[in-house]
Design a protein around this motif. Structure first.
Motif, PDB file in Angstrom:
ATOM      1  N   PHE A  94       0.841  -1.205   0.000  1.00  0.00           N
ATOM      2  CA  PHE A  94       0.000   0.000   0.000  1.00  0.00           C
ATOM      3  C   PHE A  94       0.877   1.257   0.000  1.00  0.00           C
ATOM      4  CE2 PHE A  94      -2.526   3.352   1.838  1.00  0.00           C
ATOM      5  CZ  PHE A  94      -3.864   3.043   1.667  1.00  0.00           C
ATOM      6  N   MET A  95       1.801   1.323   0.960  1.00  0.00           N
ATOM      7  CA  MET A  95       2.634   2.509   1.093  1.00  0.00           C
ATOM      8  C   MET A  95       3.619   2.633  -0.072  1.00  0.00           C
ATOM      9  SD  MET A  95       1.500   3.923   3.858  1.00  0.00           S
ATOM     10  CE  MET A  95       2.670   4.984   4.684  1.00  0.00           C
ATOM     11  N   GLY A  96       4.131   1.498  -0.538  1.00  0.00           N
ATOM     12  CA  GLY A  96       5.031   1.527  -1.685  1.00  0.00           C
ATOM     13  C   GLY A  96       4.357   2.079  -2.924  1.00  0.00           C
ATOM     14  N   ASN A  97       3.087   1.744  -3.111  1.00  0.00           N
ATOM     15  CA  ASN A  97       2.342   2.276  -4.252  1.00  0.00           C
ATOM     16  C   ASN A  97       2.154   3.791  -4.131  1.00  0.00           C
ATOM     17  OD1 ASN A  97       2.107  -0.234  -5.465  1.00  0.00           O
ATOM     18  ND2 ASN A  97       0.092  -0.664  -4.587  1.00  0.00           N
ATOM     19  N   LEU A  98       1.970   4.280  -2.896  1.00  0.00           N
ATOM     20  CA  LEU A  98       1.858   5.727  -2.704  1.00  0.00           C
ATOM     21  C   LEU A  98       3.174   6.426  -3.038  1.00  0.00           C
ATOM     22  CD1 LEU A  98      -0.246   6.158   0.580  1.00  0.00           C
ATOM     23  CD2 LEU A  98      -1.007   6.445  -1.786  1.00  0.00           C
ATOM     24  N   VAL A  99       4.299   5.797  -2.673  1.00  0.00           N
ATOM     25  CA  VAL A  99       5.603   6.370  -3.024  1.00  0.00           C
ATOM     26  C   VAL A  99       5.725   6.495  -4.542  1.00  0.00           C
ATOM     27  CG1 VAL A  99       8.103   6.046  -2.970  1.00  0.00           C
ATOM     28  CG2 VAL A  99       6.736   5.492  -0.953  1.00  0.00           C
ATOM     29  N   ASP A 100       5.356   5.411  -5.250  1.00  0.00           N
ATOM     30  CA  ASP A 100       5.444   5.433  -6.719  1.00  0.00           C
ATOM     31  C   ASP A 100       4.555   6.524  -7.299  1.00  0.00           C
ATOM     32  OD1 ASP A 100       7.181   3.286  -6.575  1.00  0.00           O
ATOM     33  OD2 ASP A 100       5.607   1.786  -6.940  1.00  0.00           O
ATOM     34  N   LYS A 101       3.361   6.689  -6.704  1.00  0.00           N
ATOM     35  CA  LYS A 101       2.419   7.685  -7.213  1.00  0.00           C
ATOM     36  C   LYS A 101       2.954   9.096  -7.030  1.00  0.00           C
ATOM     37  CE  LYS A 101      -1.411   9.160  -9.006  1.00  0.00           C
ATOM     38  NZ  LYS A 101      -1.711   8.902 -10.438  1.00  0.00           N
ATOM     39  N   VAL A 102       3.471   9.388  -5.845  1.00  0.00           N
ATOM     40  CA  VAL A 102       3.931  10.761  -5.609  1.00  0.00           C
ATOM     41  C   VAL A 102       5.152  11.074  -6.477  1.00  0.00           C
ATOM     42  CG1 VAL A 102       5.490  10.344  -3.647  1.00  0.00           C
ATOM     43  CG2 VAL A 102       4.269  12.506  -3.802  1.00  0.00           C
ATOM     44  N   ARG A 103       5.999  10.104  -6.740  1.00  0.00           N
ATOM     45  CA  ARG A 103       7.140  10.349  -7.623  1.00  0.00           C
ATOM     46  C   ARG A 103       6.680  10.569  -9.064  1.00  0.00           C
ATOM     47  NH1 ARG A 103      11.499   9.726  -4.495  1.00  0.00           N
ATOM     48  NH2 ARG A 103      11.675   7.955  -3.051  1.00  0.00           N
ATOM     49  N   GLU A 104       5.604   9.896  -9.443  1.00  0.00           N
ATOM     50  CA  GLU A 104       5.031  10.107 -10.777  1.00  0.00           C
ATOM     51  C   GLU A 104       4.490  11.526 -10.914  1.00  0.00           C
ATOM     52  OE1 GLU A 104       0.768   8.858 -12.670  1.00  0.00           O
ATOM     53  OE2 GLU A 104       1.950   7.212 -11.836  1.00  0.00           O
ATOM     54  N   LEU A 105       3.896  12.043  -9.822  1.00  0.00           N
ATOM     55  CA  LEU A 105       3.298  13.376  -9.847  1.00  0.00           C
ATOM     56  C   LEU A 105       4.336  14.484  -9.723  1.00  0.00           C
ATOM     57  CD1 LEU A 105       0.289  12.610  -7.469  1.00  0.00           C
ATOM     58  CD2 LEU A 105       0.138  13.022  -9.936  1.00  0.00           C
ATOM     59  N   ASP A 106       5.400  14.225  -8.949  1.00  0.00           N
ATOM     60  CA  ASP A 106       6.414  15.253  -8.702  1.00  0.00           C
ATOM     61  C   ASP A 106       7.709  14.567  -8.293  1.00  0.00           C
ATOM     62  OD1 ASP A 106       7.950  17.438  -8.029  1.00  0.00           O
ATOM     63  OD2 ASP A 106       6.880  17.874  -6.168  1.00  0.00           O
ATOM     64  N   ASP A 107       8.696  14.617  -9.158  1.00  0.00           N
ATOM     65  CA  ASP A 107       9.976  13.975  -8.850  1.00  0.00           C
ATOM     66  C   ASP A 107      11.030  14.970  -8.386  1.00  0.00           C
ATOM     67  OD1 ASP A 107      10.576  15.310 -11.155  1.00  0.00           O
ATOM     68  OD2 ASP A 107      11.200  13.546 -12.314  1.00  0.00           O
TER      69      ASP A 107
END
Length: 265
Positions: A94-107
Motif C-alpha cells: 500500500f505505502m510503496g504504491n503511494l511512493v510510486d504515485k507521488v514520484r510520478e506526480l512530482d519527482d
C-alpha cells in the motif's frame, strides 16, 4: 495560522511539519511568505484497511490533490505518505504504491513517512522496510515519555540501517503550563524540560541527523487525552499552551537552535 508560524520562527525553526493531514492552503502561502520549509502529509495513519481498494483510492486521491495544489509552493520540500503505520506486507505494498504515485506526480521533492522503530536494551534500531523506497530515514520516538526514564536517555544509541539523511519526525513530552515540581514530577514543566535536555543530548550523538520536528508546538484539543487534571481533552505536549503561555522546554529548545545556528554559520 500566522501566529503559529510566527511562534515557530521565534523558536528558531526554519522548517515545520504539517501533520497529519492536508492543511489549509493559506498555511502554505504564509510559509512561502515567511521563508519556512514545509513537510506536507496525508492522513495515512496507524492501522487502516490495507487490502481495501477503496481505502487505497481514497489515500491516493488525497495525495494527488495535495500535490497538484501545492507543487508550485517554494516552501514545500517533503511529501509525506503517512505516519506510524505498523509493518506488514500488505502495508508495505500500500505505502510503496503511494511512493510510486507521488514520484510520478512530482519527482523534484523528497518523499518521506514516519517509520517504525524497534528497541532492545539501550539500542534503537531503524530498519522498517518502507525506508528502502523513501529519501529520508525519518521516524517518531518518545524516549523519556512513552518508554524509558528521562534520566536514562543519554545511554541510548541508534542503529539506522539506511544511508540516508535522518529526520526525527516526532519526540516530546506532556506538561501542563504553570504546573511546577521537581524534574521527576510527571506533567510538570520541569519534567518536560528534562526530557528535552536529555533528548537533545541523545540526538546530538546520532550520525546523519539533519533535522527534527518536536511534537508539538502548541497544545491542541484531543478526545483521546482524558486525564481530568492534566489533560482535560487537550494534548499537552505543546511547547506553548493553548492560551499562548511558553513552557520551560520552549526556551530549552530555542537555546539549542541558537547554538546550532552559530555552529553552522
Amino acid at each position: 495560522m500566522r501566529m503559529l508560524l510566527t511562534w515557530a520562527k521565534e523558536l528558531g525553526c526554519n522548517y515545520v511539519r504539517l501533520a497529519h493531514y492536508t492543511h489549509n492552503e493559506r498555511m502554505l502561502q504564509l510559509a512561502d511568505e515567511m521563508g519556512l520549509l514545509v513537510w506536507v502529509e496525508v492522513p495515512v495513519y496507524w492501522t487502516i484497511s490495507w487490502t481495501n481498494p477503496e481505502t487505497y483510492a481514497n489515500a491516493e486521491n488525497q495525495l494527488s490533490v495535495g500535490v497538484e495544489r501545492d507543487k508550485n509552493r517554494a516552501s514545500v520540500i517533503i511529501w509525506s505518505i503517512g505516519n506510524e503505520t505498523p509493518v506488514n506486507e500488505d502495508r508495505n505494498v500500500f505505502m510503496g504504491n503511494l511512493v510510486d504515485k507521488v514520484r510520478e506526480l512530482d519527482d523534484t521533492r523528497l518523499v518521506a513517512a514516519a517509520l517504525e522503530i524497534e528497541r532492545e536494551g539501550y539500542k534503537i534500531t531503524v530498519e522498517d522496510p518502507l525506508g528502502d523506497k523513501l529519501d529520508l530515514a525519518s521516524f517518531n520516538e518518545y524516549g523519556g515519555w512513552y518508554w524509558s526514564n528521562a534520566k536514562e536517555l543519554p545511554k541510548y544509541s541508534y542503529d539506522i540501517k539506511f544511508n540516508k539523511p535522518v529526520i526525527i519526525s516526532e519526540f516530546g513530552a506532556g506538561a501542563l503550563a504553570g504546573f511546577h515540581g521537581d524534574d521527576d514530577t510527571m506533567w510538570s514543566e520541569e519534567h518536560q524540560e528534562l526530557i528535552y535536555i536529555n533528548q537533545l543530548e541523545m540526538l546530538d550523538k546520532m550520525d546523519g541527523l539533519r533535522g527534527m520536528t518536536p511534537w508539538i508546538l502548541v497544545d491542541f484539543k484531543s478526545p483521546r487525552r482524558q486525564n481530568p487534571v492534566f489533560q482535560n481533552f487537550w494534548n499537552r505536549k505543546g511547547l506553548i499552551s493553548n492560551t499562548g503561555e511558553k513552557k520551560k522546554a520552549f526556551f530549552t529548545l530555542q537555546n539549542y537552535y541558537k547554538k546550532k545556528t552559530k555552529q553552522y554559520n
